[in-house]
Design a protein around this motif. Sequence first.
Motif, short mmCIF file in Angstrom:
data_model
loop_
_atom_site.label_atom_id
_atom_site.label_comp_id
_atom_site.label_asym_id
_atom_site.label_seq_id
_atom_site.Cartn_x
_atom_site.Cartn_y
_atom_site.Cartn_z
N LEU A 28 -2.97 -9.88 -1.28
CA LEU A 28 -3.08 -8.77 -1.94
C LEU A 28 -3.29 -8.98 -3.45
O LEU A 28 -2.56 -9.59 -4.34
N VAL A 30 -3.22 -7.05 -6.74
CA VAL A 30 -2.79 -5.94 -7.63
C VAL A 30 -3.50 -5.68 -9.00
O VAL A 30 -3.38 -6.66 -9.78
N PHE A 43 0.37 -9.53 1.00
CA PHE A 43 0.48 -8.04 1.22
C PHE A 43 1.91 -7.71 1.46
O PHE A 43 2.13 -6.34 0.95
N ILE A 46 3.79 -5.79 -1.22
CA ILE A 46 3.46 -4.31 -1.73
C ILE A 46 4.65 -3.41 -2.16
O ILE A 46 4.66 -2.69 -3.02
N TYR A 49 6.36 -2.69 -5.59
CA TYR A 49 5.51 -1.73 -6.56
C TYR A 49 6.05 -0.23 -6.43
O TYR A 49 5.46 0.59 -6.96
N CYS A 258 0.83 6.85 -2.58
CA CYS A 258 -0.20 5.84 -2.10
C CYS A 258 -0.95 6.17 -1.26
O CYS A 258 -0.39 6.17 -0.10
N SER A 300 -1.71 5.82 -6.34
CA SER A 300 -2.06 4.31 -6.07
C SER A 300 -3.16 4.32 -4.75
O SER A 300 -3.01 5.38 -3.92
N VAL A 302 -4.75 1.66 -1.77
CA VAL A 302 -4.97 0.10 -1.21
C VAL A 302 -6.32 0.44 -0.35
O VAL A 302 -6.77 1.41 0.47
N LEU A 347 -4.44 -3.68 -4.26
CA LEU A 347 -3.66 -2.27 -4.63
C LEU A 347 -4.16 -1.91 -5.96
O LEU A 347 -3.85 -2.72 -6.96
#
Length: 350
Positions: A28, A30, A43, A46, A49, A258, A300, A302, A347
């Motif tokens: 992941l 970021v 991942f 996540i 956050y 998100c 956000s 993904v 992300l």
Amino acid sequence: MKLSQFKFKLPEDKIALYPTENRDESRLMVVHRKSGDIEHRIFKDILEYFDDKDLFVFNDTMVFPARMYGNKEKTGAQIEVFLLRELKEENLLWDVQVDPARKIRIGNKLYFGEDNSMVAEVIDNTTSRGRVLRFLYDGPHDEFKKALFALGEAPLPTYIRRKVEPEDNNRFQTIFARNEGAVTAPISGLHFSRELMKRMEIKGIDRAFITMHCGLGNFRDIDVEDLTKHKMESEQMSVTEECCEIVNRCKTEGHKICAIGNTVIRAMETVVGTNGLITPYEGWTNKFIFPPYQFSVADSLVSNFQLPYTTQLMQTCAYGGYETVMHAYNVALKEDYRFGCYGDAMLITD
């Protein structure tokens, strides 16, 4: 923006041919939009956050085994048939694509299965590649669908240059898929495992589901340099009252939202009002998002690492900022991130 601005050199060995052993253990990246800072994580990190009462919005579409192989009557030539959508349940009519298209004419019959037990007749030419098939089956519709899907395989994108394997039927499907209709997976959702969803619940992160049936338009080549002239293929979508209540409550209370994937953010931007709240909807969307664009709902996003020239890359750039995202992609190439539907994720957050 121009098509050529979304070109980058992607070596073939950067495209993931297989998923990670565990869904939530892909890499992941970021990307912090405001500072431009980049972090390299796994991942399942996540959740660090997000906080209690923040919200993840998922796409709960279900992929069906859309790719089939049949044989043309008389010649026996192998024909690839890609099921797009069922047109009329009572008549067993399906909108399909065929390859090679030049060999298929109205009136041709196609036979499927080792014993040729499934037969279909071509009854219409809709495009140069598209056809309408009438399947010839004597029995209840649910039995027909079961028999039809038993002949198909997971519709992996053609850029995955290997044979489809039995495990793909499981891994090319999110664990929360429930509404059948997609011919490709909402790939950002593939990273979520049952364990990660349970950890979300324990941390107090809420969830909501929209449905957008991902179509082959996601893989169509764009043939215009001026992106304002590109027409997206319509995709069927549904946003329920329950989803709206959850998203709008989170928004008005000031918690983070998100979007898990480009289909989710596209769906929410289709139904958002001038007040920043979303409304229920059943229908189709051909919304095409590319820079510059002002998003109204998600805080956000993904997204997997996308291929060059794709509408998904354009939408990701619209969300994260063109220079920021393209810089992140350069970093991803240097750091050996994996691209495509089975690849790693990004992300984008503040």
